[in-house]
Design a protein around this motif. Structure first.
Motif, PDB file in Angstrom:
ATOM      1  N   LYS A 107       0.821  -1.220   0.000  1.00 39.88           N
ATOM      2  CA  LYS A 107       0.000   0.000   0.000  1.00 39.88           C
ATOM      3  C   LYS A 107       0.854   1.269   0.000  1.00 39.88           C
ATOM      4  O   LYS A 107       0.362   2.358   0.289  1.00 39.88           O
ATOM      5  CB  LYS A 107      -0.901   0.019   1.244  1.00 39.88           C
ATOM      6  N   LYS A 108       2.129   1.149  -0.331  1.00 39.18           N
ATOM      7  CA  LYS A 108       3.041   2.293  -0.222  1.00 39.18           C
ATOM      8  C   LYS A 108       2.576   3.495  -1.053  1.00 39.18           C
ATOM      9  O   LYS A 108       2.641   4.630  -0.597  1.00 39.18           O
ATOM     10  CB  LYS A 108       4.462   1.890  -0.620  1.00 39.18           C
ATOM     11  N   VAL A 109       2.081   3.261  -2.261  1.00 38.32           N
ATOM     12  CA  VAL A 109       1.597   4.365  -3.100  1.00 38.32           C
ATOM     13  C   VAL A 109       0.410   5.044  -2.424  1.00 38.32           C
ATOM     14  O   VAL A 109       0.345   6.279  -2.359  1.00 38.32           O
ATOM     15  CB  VAL A 109       1.224   3.865  -4.516  1.00 38.32           C
ATOM     16  N   GLU A 110      -0.511   4.257  -1.887  1.00 39.69           N
ATOM     17  CA  GLU A 110      -1.673   4.822  -1.194  1.00 39.69           C
ATOM     18  C   GLU A 110      -1.257   5.590   0.056  1.00 39.69           C
ATOM     19  O   GLU A 110      -1.829   6.640   0.361  1.00 39.69           O
ATOM     20  CB  GLU A 110      -2.659   3.716  -0.822  1.00 39.69           C
ATOM     21  N   ILE A 111      -0.263   5.089   0.757  1.00 44.58           N
ATOM     22  CA  ILE A 111       0.230   5.784   1.954  1.00 44.58           C
ATOM     23  C   ILE A 111       0.787   7.145   1.559  1.00 44.58           C
ATOM     24  O   ILE A 111       0.476   8.165   2.191  1.00 44.58           O
ATOM     25  CB  ILE A 111       1.286   4.932   2.690  1.00 44.58           C
ATOM     26  N   LYS A 112       1.581   7.194   0.499  1.00 43.91           N
ATOM     27  CA  LYS A 112       2.141   8.475   0.036  1.00 43.91           C
ATOM     28  C   LYS A 112       1.034   9.445  -0.365  1.00 43.91           C
ATOM     29  O   LYS A 112       1.147  10.648  -0.145  1.00 43.91           O
ATOM     30  CB  LYS A 112       3.095   8.245  -1.137  1.00 43.91           C
ATOM     31  N   GLU A 113      -0.031   8.916  -0.958  1.00 44.78           N
ATOM     32  CA  GLU A 113      -1.138   9.774  -1.395  1.00 44.78           C
ATOM     33  C   GLU A 113      -1.908  10.378  -0.220  1.00 44.78           C
ATOM     34  O   GLU A 113      -2.615  11.373  -0.390  1.00 44.78           O
ATOM     35  CB  GLU A 113      -2.083   8.995  -2.311  1.00 44.78           C
ATOM     36  N   LEU A 114      -1.790   9.794   0.965  1.00 41.88           N
ATOM     37  CA  LEU A 114      -2.456  10.333   2.150  1.00 41.88           C
ATOM     38  C   LEU A 114      -1.767  11.585   2.690  1.00 41.88           C
ATOM     39  O   LEU A 114      -2.349  12.334   3.473  1.00 41.88           O
ATOM     40  CB  LEU A 114      -2.493   9.278   3.272  1.00 41.88           C
ATOM     41  N   ALA A 115      -0.516  11.807   2.271  1.00 39.88           N
ATOM     42  CA  ALA A 115       0.255  12.938   2.789  1.00 39.88           C
ATOM     43  C   ALA A 115      -0.345  14.261   2.337  1.00 39.88           C
ATOM     44  O   ALA A 115      -0.851  14.386   1.220  1.00 39.88           O
ATOM     45  CB  ALA A 115       1.706  12.825   2.328  1.00 39.88           C
ATOM     46  N   LYS A 116      -0.275  15.244   3.234  1.00 47.14           N
ATOM     47  CA  LYS A 116      -0.813  16.575   2.957  1.00 47.14           C
ATOM     48  C   LYS A 116       0.231  17.625   3.308  1.00 47.14           C
ATOM     49  O   LYS A 116       1.125  17.380   4.110  1.00 47.14           O
ATOM     50  CB  LYS A 116      -2.063  16.812   3.808  1.00 47.14           C
ATOM     51  N   GLY A 117       0.052  18.800   2.733  1.00 39.41           N
ATOM     52  CA  GLY A 117       0.926  19.917   3.059  1.00 39.41           C
ATOM     53  C   GLY A 117       1.404  20.619   1.815  1.00 39.41           C
ATOM     54  O   GLY A 117       1.330  20.082   0.713  1.00 39.41           O
ATOM     55  N   THR A 118       1.898  21.832   1.993  1.00 41.20           N
ATOM     56  CA  THR A 118       2.396  22.598   0.856  1.00 41.20           C
ATOM     57  C   THR A 118       3.915  22.611   0.836  1.00 41.20           C
ATOM     58  O   THR A 118       4.527  22.144  -0.106  1.00 41.20           O
ATOM     59  CB  THR A 118       1.835  24.032   0.879  1.00 41.20           C
ATOM     60  N   ALA A 119       4.528  23.113   1.877  1.00 35.91           N
ATOM     61  CA  ALA A 119       5.994  23.187   1.915  1.00 35.91           C
ATOM     62  C   ALA A 119       6.614  21.831   2.236  1.00 35.91           C
ATOM     63  O   ALA A 119       7.622  21.443   1.660  1.00 35.91           O
ATOM     64  CB  ALA A 119       6.441  24.221   2.942  1.00 35.91           C
ATOM     65  N   LEU A 120       5.997  21.105   3.148  1.00 36.44           N
ATOM     66  CA  LEU A 120       6.528  19.808   3.570  1.00 36.44           C
ATOM     67  C   LEU A 120       5.376  18.829   3.747  1.00 36.44           C
ATOM     68  O   LEU A 120       4.516  19.029   4.603  1.00 36.44           O
ATOM     69  CB  LEU A 120       7.295  19.968   4.900  1.00 36.44           C
ATOM     70  N   LEU A 121       5.349  17.807   2.932  1.00 35.47           N
ATOM     71  CA  LEU A 121       4.290  16.805   3.034  1.00 35.47           C
ATOM     72  C   LEU A 121       4.440  16.009   4.318  1.00 35.47           C
ATOM     73  O   LEU A 121       5.545  15.689   4.742  1.00 35.47           O
ATOM     74  CB  LEU A 121       4.333  15.862   1.834  1.00 35.47           C
ATOM     75  N   SER A 122       3.289  15.655   4.918  1.00 32.44           N
ATOM     76  CA  SER A 122       3.333  14.822   6.117  1.00 32.44           C
ATOM     77  C   SER A 122       2.058  14.004   6.237  1.00 32.44           C
ATOM     78  O   SER A 122       1.007  14.362   5.709  1.00 32.44           O
ATOM     79  CB  SER A 122       3.541  15.672   7.375  1.00 32.44           C
ATOM     80  N   LEU A 123       2.194  12.883   6.935  1.00 28.98           N
ATOM     81  CA  LEU A 123       1.068  12.011   7.250  1.00 28.98           C
ATOM     82  C   LEU A 123       0.590  12.311   8.660  1.00 28.98           C
ATOM     83  O   LEU A 123       1.393  12.659   9.523  1.00 28.98           O
ATOM     84  CB  LEU A 123       1.501  10.546   7.240  1.00 28.98           C
ATOM     85  N   THR A 124      -0.706  12.135   8.884  1.00 27.42           N
ATOM     86  CA  THR A 124      -1.234  12.242  10.246  1.00 27.42           C
ATOM     87  C   THR A 124      -1.676  10.864  10.714  1.00 27.42           C
ATOM     88  O   THR A 124      -1.990   9.986   9.899  1.00 27.42           O
ATOM     89  CB  THR A 124      -2.443  13.198  10.312  1.00 27.42           C
ATOM     90  N   ILE A 125      -1.701  10.685  12.024  1.00 31.97           N
ATOM     91  CA  ILE A 125      -2.179   9.414  12.579  1.00 31.97           C
ATOM     92  C   ILE A 125      -3.616   9.174  12.152  1.00 31.97           C
ATOM     93  O   ILE A 125      -3.985   8.058  11.768  1.00 31.97           O
ATOM     94  CB  ILE A 125      -2.046   9.394  14.110  1.00 31.97           C
ATOM     95  N   SER A 126      -4.448  10.215  12.183  1.00 32.45           N
ATOM     96  CA  SER A 126      -5.863  10.019  11.842  1.00 32.45           C
ATOM     97  C   SER A 126      -6.041   9.568  10.393  1.00 32.45           C
ATOM     98  O   SER A 126      -6.857   8.686  10.114  1.00 32.45           O
ATOM     99  CB  SER A 126      -6.678  11.278  12.145  1.00 32.45           C
ATOM    100  N   ASP A 127      -5.279  10.154   9.463  1.00 32.12           N
ATOM    101  CA  ASP A 127      -5.386   9.722   8.064  1.00 32.12           C
ATOM    102  C   ASP A 127      -4.852   8.305   7.858  1.00 32.12           C
ATOM    103  O   ASP A 127      -5.469   7.490   7.199  1.00 32.12           O
ATOM    104  CB  ASP A 127      -4.647  10.691   7.136  1.00 32.12           C
ATOM    105  N   LEU A 128      -3.694   8.025   8.442  1.00 30.54           N
ATOM    106  CA  LEU A 128      -3.098   6.694   8.280  1.00 30.54           C
ATOM    107  C   LEU A 128      -3.967   5.618   8.913  1.00 30.54           C
ATOM    108  O   LEU A 128      -4.091   4.517   8.371  1.00 30.54           O
ATOM    109  CB  LEU A 128      -1.688   6.672   8.911  1.00 30.54           C
ATOM    110  N   SER A 129      -4.605   5.920  10.022  1.00 26.61           N
ATOM    111  CA  SER A 129      -5.425   4.915  10.709  1.00 26.61           C
ATOM    112  C   SER A 129      -6.636   4.489   9.871  1.00 26.61           C
ATOM    113  O   SER A 129      -7.162   3.402  10.065  1.00 26.61           O
ATOM    114  CB  SER A 129      -5.871   5.429  12.071  1.00 26.61           C
ATOM    115  N   GLU A 130      -7.039   5.318   8.910  1.00 23.83           N
ATOM    116  CA  GLU A 130      -8.179   4.995   8.052  1.00 23.83           C
ATOM    117  C   GLU A 130      -7.790   4.186   6.816  1.00 23.83           C
ATOM    118  O   GLU A 130      -8.648   3.803   6.028  1.00 23.83           O
ATOM    119  CB  GLU A 130      -8.883   6.292   7.624  1.00 23.83           C
ATOM    120  N   LEU A 131      -6.504   3.930   6.633  1.00 22.42           N
ATOM    121  CA  LEU A 131      -6.022   3.168   5.476  1.00 22.42           C
ATOM    122  C   LEU A 131      -6.645   1.773   5.462  1.00 22.42           C
ATOM    123  O   LEU A 131      -6.588   1.045   6.458  1.00 22.42           O
ATOM    124  CB  LEU A 131      -4.498   3.052   5.516  1.00 22.42           C
ATOM    125  N   GLU A 132      -7.233   1.420   4.334  1.00 23.04           N
ATOM    126  CA  GLU A 132      -7.796   0.073   4.158  1.00 23.04           C
ATOM    127  C   GLU A 132      -6.653  -0.898   3.898  1.00 23.04           C
ATOM    128  O   GLU A 132      -5.822  -0.672   3.022  1.00 23.04           O
ATOM    129  CB  GLU A 132      -8.775   0.040   2.988  1.00 23.04           C
TER     130      GLU A 132
END
Length: 133
Positions: A107-132
């Protein structure tokens, strides 16, 4: 099934640079230590035991996942022989599912797509926890 149904996601801790040592009691692992799905211990820092809490110490089998910057989605299984903690650019994913790291790698591609931000992309626990998974 979602990741939150099978695992606990733990955020790394920010340790000020002046607290990082060339030798010490506990390994301090950061994003640079996770490359090509392996734990790279060629360049590590340490912290003293009194600067971390017991609950922050990694366990064998924990999955380390880079959550910030260009390395988002890089992961490795924690197998180091020493006690260790993780820095804030890394999540610890703790589960009894021994196959979880393989599921996450797929699911690495999907994990990367969950990242948000403008200057520096980052993942949040809440977004990652919803990963199917």
């Amino acid at each position: 099934m979602k990741l939150k149904d099978v695992a606990q996601i733990i955020a790394g801790r920010n340790v000020p640079k002046d607290k990082l040592l060339n030798s010490g009691d506990i390994l301090y692992l950061n994003a640079k230590n996770i490359k090509d799905n392996e734990l790279n211990l060629s360049s590590v820092s340490y912290v003293m035991k009194d600067s971390v809490q017991e609950k922050d110490i990694l366990r064998p089998g924990d999955i380390l996942l880079v959550r910030i910057g260009a390395g988002i989605g890089n992961m490795a299984l924690f197998t180091a022989p020493e006690s260790a903690v993780i820095g804030s650019p890394v999540f610890c994913i703790r589960s009894d599912d021994e196959d979880l790291i393989e599921k996450l790698k797929s699911k690495k591609v999907e994990i990367k797509e969950l990242a948000k931000g403008t200057a520096l992309l980052s993942l949040t626990i809440s977004d990652l926890s919803e990963l199917e998974i």
